[in-house]
Design a protein around this motif. Structure first.
Motif, short mmCIF file in Angstrom:
data_model
loop_
_atom_site.label_atom_id
_atom_site.label_comp_id
_atom_site.label_asym_id
_atom_site.label_seq_id
_atom_site.Cartn_x
_atom_site.Cartn_y
_atom_site.Cartn_z
N MET A 154 11.94 16.63 -3.26
CA MET A 154 10.94 15.76 -3.88
C MET A 154 10.40 14.77 -2.87
O MET A 154 11.15 14.18 -2.10
CB MET A 154 11.55 15.01 -5.08
CG MET A 154 10.58 14.06 -5.75
SD MET A 154 11.29 13.23 -7.20
CE MET A 154 11.23 14.53 -8.40
N LYS A 155 9.06 14.58 -2.89
CA LYS A 155 8.45 13.57 -2.03
C LYS A 155 8.40 12.23 -2.76
O LYS A 155 8.52 12.16 -3.98
CB LYS A 155 7.04 14.02 -1.65
CG LYS A 155 7.01 15.26 -0.77
CD LYS A 155 5.59 15.61 -0.36
CE LYS A 155 5.58 16.84 0.54
NZ LYS A 155 4.22 17.19 1.00
N ALA A 156 8.23 11.17 -1.99
CA ALA A 156 8.12 9.83 -2.55
C ALA A 156 6.86 9.16 -2.03
O ALA A 156 6.45 9.39 -0.88
CB ALA A 156 9.34 8.99 -2.19
N MET A 157 6.25 8.34 -2.88
CA MET A 157 5.09 7.54 -2.46
C MET A 157 5.39 6.07 -2.71
O MET A 157 5.85 5.70 -3.80
CB MET A 157 3.84 7.95 -3.23
CG MET A 157 2.61 7.14 -2.83
SD MET A 157 1.09 7.77 -3.58
CE MET A 157 -0.13 6.68 -2.78
N ILE A 158 5.17 5.26 -1.70
CA ILE A 158 5.32 3.81 -1.83
C ILE A 158 3.93 3.19 -1.86
O ILE A 158 3.12 3.41 -0.95
CB ILE A 158 6.13 3.22 -0.67
CG1 ILE A 158 7.52 3.86 -0.59
CG2 ILE A 158 6.27 1.71 -0.83
CD1 ILE A 158 8.36 3.41 0.59
N LEU A 159 3.66 2.44 -2.92
CA LEU A 159 2.35 1.80 -3.09
C LEU A 159 2.31 0.51 -2.29
O LEU A 159 3.06 -0.43 -2.57
CB LEU A 159 2.09 1.54 -4.57
CG LEU A 159 2.15 2.78 -5.47
CD1 LEU A 159 2.05 2.38 -6.94
CD2 LEU A 159 1.04 3.76 -5.11
N ALA A 160 1.43 0.46 -1.30
CA ALA A 160 1.45 -0.66 -0.36
C ALA A 160 0.06 -1.19 -0.03
O ALA A 160 -0.14 -1.82 0.99
CB ALA A 160 2.14 -0.23 0.93
N ALA A 161 -0.91 -0.94 -0.94
CA ALA A 161 -2.30 -1.27 -0.60
C ALA A 161 -2.78 -2.62 -1.14
O ALA A 161 -3.85 -3.07 -0.79
CB ALA A 161 -3.23 -0.17 -1.12
N GLY A 162 -1.99 -3.28 -1.99
CA GLY A 162 -2.45 -4.50 -2.63
C GLY A 162 -2.61 -5.68 -1.69
O GLY A 162 -1.96 -5.75 -0.64
N ARG A 163 -3.44 -6.63 -2.10
CA ARG A 163 -3.73 -7.80 -1.27
C ARG A 163 -2.62 -8.83 -1.31
O ARG A 163 -2.38 -9.54 -0.34
CB ARG A 163 -5.06 -8.43 -1.72
CG ARG A 163 -5.41 -9.78 -1.07
CD ARG A 163 -5.61 -9.63 0.43
NE ARG A 163 -6.01 -10.88 1.04
CZ ARG A 163 -5.17 -11.83 1.44
NH1 ARG A 163 -3.87 -11.68 1.28
NH2 ARG A 163 -5.61 -12.93 2.03
N GLY A 164 -1.95 -8.98 -2.45
CA GLY A 164 -0.87 -9.97 -2.56
C GLY A 164 -1.36 -11.39 -2.60
O GLY A 164 -0.83 -12.26 -1.90
N GLU A 165 -2.37 -11.65 -3.42
CA GLU A 165 -2.98 -12.99 -3.48
C GLU A 165 -1.97 -14.08 -3.79
O GLU A 165 -2.01 -15.17 -3.20
CB GLU A 165 -4.08 -13.00 -4.56
CG GLU A 165 -5.32 -12.21 -4.20
CD GLU A 165 -6.17 -12.89 -3.13
OE1 GLU A 165 -5.90 -14.07 -2.82
OE2 GLU A 165 -7.09 -12.24 -2.60
N ARG A 166 -1.04 -13.80 -4.71
CA ARG A 166 -0.10 -14.86 -5.13
C ARG A 166 1.00 -15.12 -4.11
O ARG A 166 1.78 -16.06 -4.27
CB ARG A 166 0.50 -14.50 -6.50
CG ARG A 166 -0.52 -14.55 -7.64
CD ARG A 166 0.09 -14.06 -8.94
NE ARG A 166 0.52 -12.66 -8.82
CZ ARG A 166 1.31 -12.06 -9.71
NH1 ARG A 166 1.77 -12.74 -10.74
NH2 ARG A 166 1.65 -10.79 -9.54
N LEU A 167 1.06 -14.27 -3.10
CA LEU A 167 2.03 -14.49 -2.02
C LEU A 167 1.38 -15.13 -0.78
O LEU A 167 2.02 -15.23 0.26
CB LEU A 167 2.70 -13.17 -1.62
CG LEU A 167 3.92 -12.76 -2.44
CD1 LEU A 167 4.36 -11.36 -2.06
CD2 LEU A 167 5.07 -13.74 -2.25
N ARG A 168 0.13 -15.50 -0.91
CA ARG A 168 -0.49 -16.22 0.20
C ARG A 168 0.21 -17.57 0.36
O ARG A 168 0.67 -18.16 -0.60
CB ARG A 168 -1.99 -16.42 -0.08
CG ARG A 168 -2.76 -15.13 -0.18
CD ARG A 168 -4.24 -15.35 -0.40
NE ARG A 168 -4.85 -15.92 0.79
CZ ARG A 168 -6.12 -16.32 0.84
NH1 ARG A 168 -6.91 -16.18 -0.22
NH2 ARG A 168 -6.60 -16.83 1.95
#
Length: 226
Positions: A1-15
């Motif tokens: 099985m392959k895995a995908m990690i979602l890593a495209a978000g901007r992360g506004e609240r972590l600025r």
């Protein structure tokens, strides 16, 4: 099985942390969030990982390379602008193949990956299923939860709701009819849940959605206490 990690978000609240690095490269303890995922995936026997990227996406391959240091093979699905969850999966579908695959949000932390074999068995036994999602206890920022589990299937028609963990196994057929481009996962999940096509399980492992600086600090304290 392959895995995908979602890593495209901007992360506004972590600025301002995410002004200089993509959200999954923010550190909790002495490691980037995404490194904890890669370590656990490798330990669970995964070999192929796809990571999508948008905001400061070039920094992901710079930091992670081809995955060989974890015994993994990493491929990157680059988005010019973030396509949201379903859109990002749709763009990466040619890399993910024709079999069910694991998806993990890049901005969560979990002590242990949940029971993959049980989830795979459930999906094999019911070919009508499009996905298997793991739910966790409701955190303070989501006290009403998202979905409930009744007879191993997800439902919205109950008060006993838990929170979607950001982890699930998805069959590629779920994304066949989605047009390329920006597309949110939530409406698709709710449609499929109404059609009884989403199974679910509960994870009791320590879990944190690292959406704010405050939650990141609490996670760091937890990791450093281990």
């Amino acid at each position: 099985m392959k895995a995908m990690i979602l890593a495209a978000g901007r992360g506004e609240r972590l600025r301002p942390l995410t002004d200089s690095v993509p959200k999954p490269l923010v550190k909790a303890g002495d490691k980037a969030l995404i490194v904890y995922h890669l370590e656990k995936l490798a330990a669970a026997g995964f070999k192929d990982v796809i990571i999508n990227s948008a905001w400061l996406g070039h920094k992901l391959p710079e930091a992670l390379g081809d995955g060989s240091q974890w015994g993994l093979s990493i491929q990157y699905s680059v988005e010019e602008t973030a396509l949201e969850t379903a859109g990002g999966i749709k763009q990466a579908i040619s890399l993910l193949g024709t079999e069910p695959f694991l998806v993990i949000n890049g901005d969560i932390y979990i002590d242990e990956l949940p029971g993959l074999e049980h989830a795979k068995t459930v999906m094999k036994r019911n070919s009508e299923l499009d996905a298997f999602l793991w739910l966790v206890d409701n955190p303070q920022h989501n006290p009403d939860g998202d979905f409930a589990i009744i007879d191993n299937q997800l439902t919205e028609s109950t008060d006993n709701k838990l929170t979607y963990s950001g982890m699930g196994i998805y069959h590629p057929k779920m994304f066949v009819d989605i047009a390329p481009g920006k597309s949110a996962l939530g409406p698709i999940l709710r449609q499929k849940i109404s059609q009884h096509k989403i199974a679910g399980g509960y994870s009791a492992s320590y879990w944190c959605d690292v959406g704010t600086v405050e939650r990141l600090e609490k996670l760091t304290d937890y990791i450093e206490s281990l």
